[in-house]
Design an enzyme around this catalytic site. Sequence first.
Site, PDB file in Angstrom:
ATOM      1  N   HIS A 140      95.921 -29.570  19.909  1.00 24.99           N
ATOM      2  CA  HIS A 140      96.043 -28.194  20.380  1.00 24.99           C
ATOM      3  C   HIS A 140      94.684 -27.640  20.836  1.00 24.99           C
ATOM      4  CE1 HIS A 140      97.906 -24.049  20.052  1.00 24.99           C
ATOM      5  NE2 HIS A 140      96.618 -23.754  20.033  1.00 24.99           N
ATOM      6  N   GLU A 141      93.686 -27.749  19.963  1.00 21.22           N
ATOM      7  CA  GLU A 141      92.367 -27.200  20.312  1.00 21.22           C
ATOM      8  C   GLU A 141      91.727 -27.978  21.452  1.00 21.22           C
ATOM      9  OE1 GLU A 141      91.509 -24.325  19.277  1.00 21.22           O
ATOM     10  OE2 GLU A 141      93.112 -24.228  17.784  1.00 21.22           O
ATOM     11  N   GLN A 192      97.528  25.973 -12.673  1.00 27.07           N
ATOM     12  CA  GLN A 192      96.521  26.809 -12.023  1.00 27.07           C
ATOM     13  C   GLN A 192      96.279  26.360 -10.595  1.00 27.07           C
ATOM     14  OE1 GLN A 192      94.398  29.377 -12.893  1.00 27.07           O
ATOM     15  NE2 GLN A 192      95.596  29.787 -14.726  1.00 27.07           N
ATOM     16  N   TRP A 225      98.465  20.610 -18.441  1.00 30.41           N
ATOM     17  CA  TRP A 225      99.517  21.383 -17.794  1.00 30.41           C
ATOM     18  C   TRP A 225      98.950  22.685 -17.230  1.00 30.41           C
ATOM     19  CZ3 TRP A 225     103.697  20.437 -15.521  1.00 30.41           C
ATOM     20  CH2 TRP A 225     104.631  21.436 -15.262  1.00 30.41           C
TER      21      TRP A 225
HETATM   22 ZN    ZN Z   1      95.611 -21.950  20.400  1.00 26.26          ZN
END
Ligand code: ZN
Length: 629
Positions: free
Chosen positions: A423-424, A130, A125
């Site tokens: 997709h790829e 301080q 404390w």
């Molecule tokens: Zn993609």
Amino acid sequence: MGKRRFGIGFYLLILILIYYGFTSLNNSALDKVSTVDHTEFIQLIEKNQVKEIDQQGSVVYFLTADGEAHKTIVEPDIMASFYDKYFDKFESGDIKISFKEIKDNTWQRDIFTTVLMIGGFALIWFFFMQSMQGGGNKTMNFGKSTAKVYTEKKDENVTFKDVAGLHEEKEELEEIVDFLKNPKKYNDVGARIPTGVLMVGPPGTGKTYLSRAVAGEARVPFFTISGSDFVEMFVGVGASRVRDLFENAKKHAPAIIFIDEIDAVGRRRGAGLGGGHDEREQTLNQLLVEMDGFSKNEGIIIMAATNRADILDPALLRPGRFDRTVYVGVPDVRGREAILKVHTRNKPLADDVDLKKIAKRTPGFTPADLENMINEAALLTARENRNLITDKDIHEASIKVQAGPAKKSKIVSDKDKKITAVHEAGHALVSRLLPNYDPVDLITIIPRGRAGGFTAYIPKDDDEFITKTYLENELVTLLGGRVAESLVLNEISTGASNDIERATNIAKSMVQTFGMSDSLGTIKYGTDDDNVFVGRDMGKPRDHSEEVQAKIDSEVHRLIDEAYKKCENIISKNLNLLNNIADVLIERETITGAEFENIFAGKNFDGSEKTSEVEETLEANENQDQENI
Ligand code: ZN
Ligand code: ADP
Ligand code: MG
């Protein structure tokens, strides 16, 4: 580093040691009590030697007439019979039944512990109060800077020869090095040396590294502290740290003070959201005061690094403060090659590793990325118990750095695998059929990071300007995944969300920043990025009307729609090729650029010819495909 008082941690440690010392002493005192067997115990009772007894379960401690403590083991029911047998001795008080004092001083220890704890809390404390009040109180360690000193240690030091590329940056800093080495030369002609050098650049580009190299090159102490270290919860601590840091550095002049991530503390004042930045502002003010407090040429150079120069308080950039700025950018292809050389210096490379080629296929990589990539490749090599790092390892590592590690163990359903492969294959095929687009480097359907799959390209030399045609092609390529899904599977998935986001951003930049829309002209409209900076740019108003915004929106829409149509047109005419690629992907999961070319040419992935029957259908398909492009 001057005189240092002990920190609060030290005092706490002492308290803890005292406590444990005390308890263990106590316990060992107990352990040292001599043990007697119970016949001897009875003999001692009979001879009236036993004065006090304390029974603890089956352990009985007792004190003899000569003041010695002993213990013995007696089962409680047997002990009960002793009490009956020697009842008169107990009743007369010849043998007392209490004697906790012998066994241990439990109550004393309890009090001692309590006192210690109260004392400890009081101490904490006290320190807390301080530092709340003064900040500058030198008996406290809170306000002491945690700046580290790097003095010259030959083998550890980074010097300019370890810094690859960055020629211009090094040149600018060479003057600083020279000043630190020969201050007299500059003082003699009355030259004012810059006080501060601000290094600006994206993360991982070598700002910290370069600053250390300056210190290493000049062979002066290097005091480094990070802006985030300043941001303490105790009021006034940051400011006193700054004071302390400068005091220390002055004692060791010539020296370099390096403040990393200065934006954490140097953000423009009064810009915080909802106030509460007093502490940071006090620290910043103290920094400004200290920088002004230098009488000229004290031999201290302050270097600082940030990747957010735009949010710094302008007061920091005034003459006499950070009056030099060195921009550290992402390295170009030659820079990357040089950096790769530095980081492969002590690594065993296979003959097929060509650093020039690797540099070419890693555009946008920062030095940190490159270092990381080489390290990953080395780890991969070691994991497989090989002793040379191959090109394939580096390739794999570069994709890992870009997209996160391959999640080989992740179980992917056949359905998801099919979607990802289609997709790829869509991305790869479209890019291949567009004139002058980047060649395919690698296609994979092994999930990485958040992506289900990944198609990498070998980009053009990064010195070239990006043309409108290139960006339009990029839009088409980005949409390839989504279009393939919809054409082949008659179903679309969330897998394209990142592609869509990137395509939208490109289209927006084309319209708003690059002046690539005929109807809107060569004008820059507002901010095209999503960087809402804390502070300055918060709630920045749009600089154009609703009407113009509507036009921008419709132009962005048009660009994306046109790209989508073009993509659809290309893929729908090459569905067989797309299916071939997707099939190989499902089987092999990863295919290289060369293997992709083989499939594209109607061969097996390894370059062998297809069997005649298949070949005929394929040829037929291909002829049909080619006509339609
Ligand atoms: Zn993609
Ligand atoms: P920043 O401070 O700009 O975020 P760092 O200085 O921490 O970046 O650099 C990250 C790592 O990249 C360094 O540890 C260092 O190994 C490497 N590095 C940076 N610049 C170079 C360079 N010019 N030559 C060689 N390695 C570099
Ligand atoms: Mg850094």
